[in-house]
Scaffold this active site. Structure first.
Site, PDB file in Angstrom:
ATOM      1  N   VAL A  63      36.857  52.137  43.170  1.00  0.00           N
ATOM      2  CA  VAL A  63      35.889  52.641  42.199  1.00  0.00           C
ATOM      3  C   VAL A  63      35.777  51.701  41.010  1.00  0.00           C
ATOM      4  CG1 VAL A  63      35.447  54.534  40.598  1.00  0.00           C
ATOM      5  CG2 VAL A  63      36.192  55.035  42.922  1.00  0.00           C
ATOM      6  N   ASP A  64      36.889  51.168  40.557  1.00  0.00           N
ATOM      7  CA  ASP A  64      36.916  50.308  39.378  1.00  0.00           C
ATOM      8  C   ASP A  64      36.058  49.063  39.586  1.00  0.00           C
ATOM      9  OD1 ASP A  64      37.782  50.238  36.798  1.00  0.00           O
ATOM     10  OD2 ASP A  64      39.819  49.583  37.232  1.00  0.00           O
ATOM     11  N   ASP A  65      36.292  48.350  40.686  1.00  0.00           N
ATOM     12  CA  ASP A  65      35.487  47.165  40.978  1.00  0.00           C
ATOM     13  C   ASP A  65      34.010  47.519  41.104  1.00  0.00           C
ATOM     14  OD1 ASP A  65      36.806  44.357  41.825  1.00  0.00           O
ATOM     15  OD2 ASP A  65      38.250  45.953  42.124  1.00  0.00           O
TER      16      ASP A  65
ATOM     17  N   ARG B 152      35.420  53.636  32.789  1.00  0.00           N
ATOM     18  CA  ARG B 152      34.546  52.609  33.346  1.00  0.00           C
ATOM     19  C   ARG B 152      33.365  53.250  34.084  1.00  0.00           C
ATOM     20  NH1 ARG B 152      37.271  47.434  32.862  1.00  0.00           N
ATOM     21  NH2 ARG B 152      38.894  48.118  34.270  1.00  0.00           N
TER      22      ARG B 152
ATOM     23  N   VAL C  99      32.414  47.963  37.681  1.00  0.00           N
ATOM     24  CA  VAL C  99      32.266  46.705  36.945  1.00  0.00           C
ATOM     25  C   VAL C  99      31.157  45.851  37.551  1.00  0.00           C
ATOM     26  CG1 VAL C  99      33.418  44.576  36.244  1.00  0.00           C
ATOM     27  CG2 VAL C  99      34.673  46.724  36.189  1.00  0.00           C
TER      28      VAL C  99
END
Length: 640
Positions: free
Chosen positions: A373-375, A450, A378
């Site tokens: 999810v983080d990538d 994020r 971003v």
């Protein structure tokens, strides 16, 4: 001076761009990962590569503490498991016991409890090398593979990282092979008691006494009844484990995109007597080599590789710099990222979200079963910025699919985990195997911030979007009493607070909100005298629960500045001092260096030194400061 600094930094990043448009920087962990690589080659009985061994030995000697041990992070104390692994690796590579370095290491290890104080993973490796008995390793029967999904210890309830490592380990535990150990290398001298007498480790600080006692009892029962397990059932379980690994063995990224899982897959195939030229074993073995970072004088093994992560952040920094050359380079990076979106593989995350379409990005070059999810947040935010800057819709479809996947992965409490939804079965951290305390992938403030930042950047605000509203409420609940936020994937409260402030700003929270101002005042209060910010990994310790100050780093200074600017503090003297720190510490190549570790793999187990962090985050902060001062605007218009 500010403008020239930005220009030099942008040019430094552009010069590091790969031919196909992406960026990738080294990703360094502690000595254990490199030692595990040496131990793997020794386990397989491979002939030594003398030049490589010399470079690895130099790395070990440089990272050794003055007192003889090896730490988990810069400035940290000795960590016994890492030190035992490094000592054993040096001995495998031919270093004599009586060298000054080895004597210091031996004294330090014995002073801190001896090799018997090593964690479960190190003990497992030592068992494979015939150094400690298997009775000192918790029972993890391969029959776990056959459990129904409702069972409390089903694999789907564990984090993807734990799962990827554990499945091949189950086979290895069942087979219990022995390393070739052609040179009969032992480390009995590191133990305060005879290794043959070792039993299971005591309860770890994070483990509940009652639950731990229950699982220890279960361990004893399994140990007593294991000889009675039906052979046919065991063979079916092994076949299930092998099928799991075979399906997820992803080209040059291996299993799960992480070195420990990739190495364990090699040992699994070896334990099953796959020949060295078998396609799957050969692929797995070659994968391990891709983790090596080999320089002119030193070499070490990376725990993973970060091309998607690095490329997305460099794109953000260059788009912020917004020079013609920077825009061209950023676009090339975004084009490379678009090709790496995962649109056709339904990974492990589908267990809890079967109706959500794929659309995320992984951290690595491949690893299609484990997007995160983080990538995805971003990358999607960078692509949206690129489209808005060029008044185009080049990445519109990719962003839409990324957003769809992120929204589908939101947990019931409004937050997001890194890889899966609702992966919150924390009781698993009480099993004897989980002395690391990282068996699950629960929602965290940094990842959730994020995602909220992306939602808001794309127009989904708490007032008009139910996912954004739930995310905002989750983020407020996660705020610490002192105003900060915990950072799971970066060190630590500075990282979490930066991301939370960006999300709150993007979500439209007023800059004079008392709760937001508490975070601002906290960041101001922890600034170092030199104008920068620094935080130690010690802030993750169980007995800490608060910020642990450290010497300033370029990356953490940049995070603090980006957070303060997101909160409207463009003209605050503290921000000016922070900018002065960055200006004063720029290197001749236009970039920055951090000797300290500022990334987190598993708190208290593995920390990560992202070599790219001090290169792209300072440019982002400096360019944003210039842009906001030039425009006279005090509210950041982008999500991050």
């Amino acid at each position: 001076m500010l403008e020239s600094t930005i220009e030099r930094a942008a040019q430094g990043l552009i010069s590091a761009q790969q031919l196909d448009g992406h960026w990738v920087y080294e990703l360094e962990a502690d000595a254990s990962t490199t030692a595990e690589y040496v131990m793997l080659t020794h386990y397989l009985g491979e002939p030594p590569k003398l030049e490589q061994h010399q470079k690895i030995a130099r790395y070990f000697h440089r990272t050794q503490l003055a007192d003889g041990g090896w730490p988990l992070y810069t400035g940290g104390p000795i960590e016994v498991s890492s030190s035992v692994n490094a000592y054993y690796a040096l001995k495998i590579m031919g270093e004599a016991e009586d060298t000054e370095s080895m004597q210091r290491a031996r004294r330090a290890i014995l002073t801190h409890g001896g090799a018997e104080a090593s964690n479960v993973f190190t003990r497992t490796l030592l068992a494979l090398h015939g150094i400690v008995p298997w009775k000192a390793i918790p029972m993890m029967p391969v029959e776990i593979m056959q459990l129904p999904s409702w069972f409390p210890a089903h694999l789907s309830k564990m984090s993807p990282v734990a799962r990827a490592f554990l499945v091949p380990l189950l086979v290895v535990n069942a087979k219990r092979p022995q390393a070739r150990n052609a040179y009969k290398v032992g480390i009995d001298e590191l133990f305060k008691v005879a290794p043959s007498t070792l039993r299971l480790l005591p309860r770890a600080p994070h483990q509940n006494a009652g639950l731990f006692a229950f699982f220890r009892g279960l361990d004893a029962m399994l140990r007593a009844t294991e000889p009675l397990f039906p052979k046919r059932t065991r063979q079916r379980a092994i076949q299930s484990a092998v099928a799991f690994v075979d399906e997820r063995l992803d080209g040059e990224e291996g299993l799960g995109g992480i070195f420990p899982a990739a190495a364990m897959a090699v040992m699994m195939y070896d334990a099953l007597d796959y020949l060295a030229n078998h396609p799957l074993r050969a692929m797995a073995r070659q994968t391990v080599e891709h983790f090596l970072a080999v320089g002119e004088h030193e070499a070490y093994c990376q725990s993973t590789r970060s091309p998607v992560w690095d490329t997305a952040f460099v794109a953000h920094a260059l788009l912020e710099a917004n020079t013609p050359a920077a825009r061209v380079a950023a676009t090339r990076g975004l084009d490379w990222l678009r090709v790496h979106q995962i649109l056709d593989v339904r990974g492990d995350w589908t267990t809890r979200r079967p109706h959500v379409r794929p659309g995320g990005w992984a951290f690595q070059y491949g690893n299609a079963h484990y997007p995160d999810v983080d990538d995805t947040a971003v990358v999607s935010a960078a692509m949206d910025r690129g489209d808005k800057l060029t008044h185009s819709e080049t990445y519109r479809e990719a962003v839409a699919r990324g957003l769809e996947w992120i929204v589908g992965m939101q947990c019931h409490n409004g937050g997001w985990g890194a890889f899966e939804a609702e992966n919150t079965h924390s009781y698993l951290d009480n099993i004897p195997f989980s002395d690391h305390g990282a068996m699950t992938d629960p929602p965290t403030a940094d990842v959730s911030a994020r995602c909220l930042s992306l939602l808001a950047q794309l127009g989904q605000l708490p007032a008009n979007s139910e996912p954004a509203n739930r995310a905002l409420n989750y983020l407020w609940r996660e705020q610490q009493p002192n105003g900060s936020w915990y950072g799971r994937w970066g060190v630590n409260y500075v990282y979490g607070t930066w991301l939370a402030l960006c999300a709150l700003n993007a979500a439209g929270v007023a800059h004079d909100s008392p709760r937001l101002q508490r975070a601002v005042q906290w960041l101001i209060a922890i600034q170092n005298e030199d104008g920068g910010w620094g935080e130690s990994c010690a802030s993750y310790e169980h007995d800490c629960h608060h910020f642990s100050q450290a010497p300033s780093t370029a990356s953490q200074t940049s995070w603090a500045l980006l957070g303060l600017m997101a909160a409207g503090q463009i003209n605050h003297p503290v921000v000016a001092r922070g900018m002065s720190y960055l200006l004063a510490t720029q290197c001749q190549d236009g970039l920055w260096e951090d000797a300290s570790v500022t990334g987190t793999g598993i708190p208290r187990v593995i920390y990560l030194r992202y070599h790219g962090y001090p290169k792209f985050f300072p440019l982002w902060a400096l360019a944003r400061y210039r842009n906001l001062r030039r425009s006279g605007i005090t509210r950041v218009a982008t999500g991050m």
